[in-house]
Write a protein that holds these residues in place. Structure first.
Motif, short mmCIF file in Angstrom:
data_model
loop_
_atom_site.label_atom_id
_atom_site.label_comp_id
_atom_site.label_asym_id
_atom_site.label_seq_id
_atom_site.Cartn_x
_atom_site.Cartn_y
_atom_site.Cartn_z
N PHE A 759 -0.31 15.31 93.59
CA PHE A 759 -1.04 14.31 94.35
C PHE A 759 -2.33 13.84 93.69
N ALA A 760 -2.70 14.42 92.56
CA ALA A 760 -3.94 13.98 91.91
C ALA A 760 -3.74 13.74 90.42
N ILE A 761 -3.31 14.76 89.70
CA ILE A 761 -3.26 14.66 88.24
C ILE A 761 -2.20 13.67 87.79
N LEU A 762 -0.95 13.88 88.22
CA LEU A 762 0.14 12.99 87.77
C LEU A 762 -0.06 11.54 88.21
N PRO A 763 -0.44 11.25 89.46
CA PRO A 763 -0.63 9.85 89.84
C PRO A 763 -1.70 9.12 89.03
N VAL A 764 -2.70 9.86 88.56
CA VAL A 764 -3.76 9.23 87.77
C VAL A 764 -3.35 9.10 86.31
N ILE A 765 -2.85 10.18 85.72
CA ILE A 765 -2.50 10.16 84.30
C ILE A 765 -1.37 9.19 84.02
N LEU A 766 -0.40 9.12 84.91
CA LEU A 766 0.74 8.23 84.69
C LEU A 766 0.36 6.75 84.71
N THR A 767 -0.78 6.43 85.30
CA THR A 767 -1.15 5.01 85.41
C THR A 767 -1.74 4.44 84.12
N PHE A 768 -2.19 5.29 83.21
CA PHE A 768 -2.79 4.74 81.99
C PHE A 768 -2.20 5.28 80.69
N LEU A 769 -1.26 6.20 80.76
CA LEU A 769 -0.64 6.67 79.53
C LEU A 769 0.62 5.86 79.24
#
Length: 808
Positions: A759-769
């Protein structure tokens, strides 16, 4: 301070008494009377059998002179008593080796605790003393009598404690560890019932909504029934096949809870995505097509992981039975979800299609018929009818669910906000920093107190050991198993060099000193060396006990040779910890391979340390095999290899964090924590795989759009299972047992860190990698050109001509 320490060996019964001295010498003021009185009471214990009463003398281990083997400290206390009776002041107790009146040197390093010494190792005071009683174990009758003697032994010590309140005594027998280990199950019962009630309540709440028709509280309850049936089925099969129950089975229901609840909630989430105007069969088929593929793959992953753990590759019986039980429970849970829970979903689907109340199964009247009813009645029968819903609102009939509304309207937009992302990345860096700090401090724990209930004899035993009896390591047997030239001075130097730095209880060193006192060279010819050893040294009363340490053999020419011998070594240590002893053991083992003299070393605790080492190595080895197998297997099943890449990175991040924070939370790496870490791999894949697959396989829209879509599709099921799992774990923290404490901390960290990533790490990292989701514009070619057909339509009433443009 009053303490007790007892060692754990088969048929070995120990008791320690705290001894304090207020004077400067221990030889005149030690309260040895308590020790002697207790020793006399223990030796008088009787075990009645038909026609005969067994005492300690009938079941003890005998010396060569047919007397019971007792601790040397008993002989020391007898001589101390005689010295006081005759007012002799020349007898002094030295530490760790004391010389008795007959000249015999005895080791008391493990029998006196909390020792303060004068110069020349003279004992000034001692805070604790340990008495050990050894029983035979030669046949079934002897074992039965010894078991009853153990019980009487504990009762006798407790009665003696009541009449001697100034001293503290703790009995410990060969069955104490087993009883304390199984005690965890008994003390956990009411906490597990509390956990079950909380999980049932949370599951019902998670499946409920204000709409009384579309609410599914029964599915929350039936999901737990499905998991319970699978767990009970596995327990029954294990019992019928002769499996032995142990307290590690307490972790099986929580493994099932983490895996089974997510599967049931995922099916319910898929049901919400189906159209209400479809038939129940069509909706059910869509649910199975949408959710069963991922659930089947994760179930297969569990089966492979625990299946390898249940195979003969695992040499720890408790771990093997645990993995076997988990494997069976997961298999039957999969079957029950397909059949029982699927049927329950169909049943509730018909209830919903017929507009019946989700709890009472009665027809819900339309709003017009409820106008005259009380407000509470209208609240209980709140429902949205299809004729009251426009086409644009039909897809949002389940948006009134609290968690669905929270994710769609608030959380998805918030977590993907540009201003939130830097803080999430910063928080992740802090997470990695603390995890690395803990990872660098990870320690392997093999303390017996980690697997038993608190406030037990084992806890008191290990606490006293660490505080009062940790000056010296356990006695290590040094066995020379071949005939060597003991008379050769170079061989003598080699043997003494190997045992250098140890406190030695050695016939060899004593014999060499004996020769020197007689002004005889130690480099005697073989015959003279052996004859003097047999006929002079071993005949002396102070050295006669060494006869059991030497094996002689006669050759064809009547020449006598020493074919094998043993010595005993004790290492001086600051603290008795398993890592230090294991390093010592490995050093001696390497030396035994490379040395000129062929020898082996042994102590009963080495067996436990070897088993402990394999209890860590075997599960880790098996988990690596299963991980490689799953990566290879999934490469042929997943639609995009990028899913495997992201999943591997996520699992590594979660496991790294769990190990680090586990260490910071004072959880050592033992068999229980390693099994939890293996489960953590499965749990992480269980929750993260659907999110990642939905994101990776998404096309045409931006990364942010697909992150939101993945959270909306799978986030509710993850959140529901996490909430139920968390409330189920909370009562486990209150169980007065170190085993459940380790279990709670490991499982809580696994659930929390996985939730943090989902709910925090993957939703953020996936948006800019990378890679980007934007679809490349395709060049138009003649094959892809659009054809436009114009149809002329005439409106007769108004004589207007309308052109309808149709794209072909």
């Amino acid at each position: 301070m009053q303490v007790v320490y007892l060692e754990d060996n088969p048929r070995k019964h120990c008791i320690s008494l705290p001894l304090r001295s207020k004077s400067d010498t221990c030889s005149t003021h030690l309260p040895f009377g308590n020790s002697k009185q207790l020793h006399a009471a223990v030796t008088r214990i009787q075990v009645p059998r038909p026609g005969f009463n067994y005492t300690f003398a009938h079941i003890c281990i005998l010396n060569n002179d047919k007397t019971c083997i007792v601790d040397d400290i008993v002989h020391v206390l007898e001589e101390l008593k005689n010295a006081r009776a005759t007012n002799r002041t020349n007898f002094a107790i030295t530490y760790p080796i004391t010389h008795l009146k007959d000249g015999r040197a005895v080791y008391n390093g493990h029998q006196l605790g909390g020792v303060t010494v004068h110069s020349k190792d003279r004992v000034k005071s001692a805070e604790a003393v340990q008495l050990t009683y050894y029983l035979q174990s030669i046949n079934s009758l002897n074992d039965m009598v010894a078991e009853r003697w153990e019980s009487s032994f504990c009762d006798t010590v407790r009665l003696f404690q009541k009449s001697n309140s100034k001293v503290k005594m703790y009995p410990y027998t060969s069955s104490s560890l087993r009883e304390d280990f199984q005690k965890t199950s008994r003390v956990s019962e009411r906490y597990l019932v509390t956990s079950l009630i909380l999980v049932v309540t949370m599951a019902i709440l998670c499946c409920s909504m204000q709409d009384c028709v579309r609410s599914k509280p029964w599915l929350g309850l039936l999901g737990l029934v499905t998991i319970s049936l699978a767990t009970l089925t596995a327990a029954g099969i294990i019992n019928l096949t002769g499996g032995k129950y142990n307290s590690t089975f307490l972790g099986v229901p929580f493994i099932m809870l983490g895996h089974g609840l997510y599967g049931t909630f995922e099916m319910l989430s898929s049901w919400r995505k189906t159209r209400e105007d479809q038939h129940v069969k069509e909706r059910t088929a869509a649910v199975y097509a949408d959710s069963m593929l991922s659930f089947s793959l994760t179930t297969a992953m569990y089966l492979v992981t625990f299946g390898i753990g249940a195979s003969p590759f695992t040499n720890i019986e408790a771990a093997r039975i645990f993995c076997c039980n988990s494997c069976i429970a997961i298999f039957f849970n999969y079957l029950y979800v397909l059949s029982f829970y699927g049927s329950s979903l169909v049943f509730t689907g018909y209830i919903e299609n017929n507009y019946q109340h989700s709890i009472f199964c009665r027809k819900v009247p339309k709003p017009e018929a409820l106008q005259e009813k009380p407000a509470w009645y209208r609240f209980l029968l709140t429902a949205r009818f299809s004729e009251d819903t426009t086409d644009g609102e039909e897809a949002n009939t389940y948006d009134s669910h609290l968690l669905v509304c929270f994710l769609k309207r608030y959380y998805c937009d918030w977590i993907t906000n540009t201003y939130v992302k830097p803080f999430v990345v910063l928080f992740y860096l802090i997470y990695i920093s603390f995890a690395l700090m803990g990872y660098l401090q990870v320690s392997e724990g093999s303390d017996l107190s980690n697997i038993v209930a608190t406030a037990t004899q084992t806890i008191e035993y290990t606490t006293a050991q660490q505080k009062y009896f940790s000056n010296y390591s356990p006695v290590i047997g040094f066995y020379i198993y071949e005939s060597i030239e003991y008379w050769n001075t170079s061989v003598q130097e080699d043997v003494l060099e190997y045992t250098k730095g140890f406190v030695r209880i050695s016939w060899f060193e004593s014999y060499l000193n004996y020769l020197r006192k007689l002004n005889v060279t130690t480099g005697l010819p073989k015959k003279n060396f052996t004859d003097m050893l047999r006929n002079s040294f071993l005949k002396a009363p102070q050295f006669s006990h060494f006869q059991e340490d030497i094996i002689f053999s006669k050759k064809y020419n009547d020449e006598v040779d020493v074919v094998a011998s043993r010595m005993f070594l004790v290492a001086k240590t600051m603290e008795t910890n398993r890592e230090e002893l294991y390093d010592l053991l490995e050093t001696l083992r390497r030396l035994s391979v490379t040395s000129k003299v062929k020898f082996i070393v042994f102590n009963p605790s080495f067996v436990y340390m070897d088993r402990y080492t394999s209890s860590l190595g075997a599960p880790l080895h098996n988990s690596c095999i299963s991980a490689l197998f799953l990566l290879f297997f999934s490469a042929f099943l997943v639609a995009d290899s990028l899913i495997n890449v992201w999943l591997t990175l996520t699992v590594v991040s979660v496991e790294f964090g769990v190990i680090g924070f586990m260490t910071l939370w004072k959880v050592e790496l033992d068999c229980i924590s390693v099994l939890c870490l293996i489960y953590g791999i499965n749990y992480t894949i269980d929750n993260c795989a659907p999110l990642l697959s939905t994101f990776v396989l998404g096309k045409d829209f931006t990364r942010t759009k697909w992150v939101k879509n993945a959270l909306e599709v799978h986030g509710v099921a993850i959140l529901q299972s996490y909430l139920c799992y968390l409330v189920g774990l909370i009562p486990l923290a209150a169980v007065p047992s170190n085993l459940t404490c380790t279990l709670f901390r490991c499982l809580f960290l696994i659930a929390f860190v996985t939730f943090f990533h989902c709910f925090a790490i993957l939703p953020v990292i996936l948006t800019f990698l990378p890679p980007s989701k934007k679809k490349r514009k395709e060049k138009k070619n003649p094959e892809n050109r659009e054809e436009i057909e114009c149809v002329e339509m005439v409106d007769i009433d108004s004589t207007r001509v309308v052109d309808q443009i149709t794209t072909v």
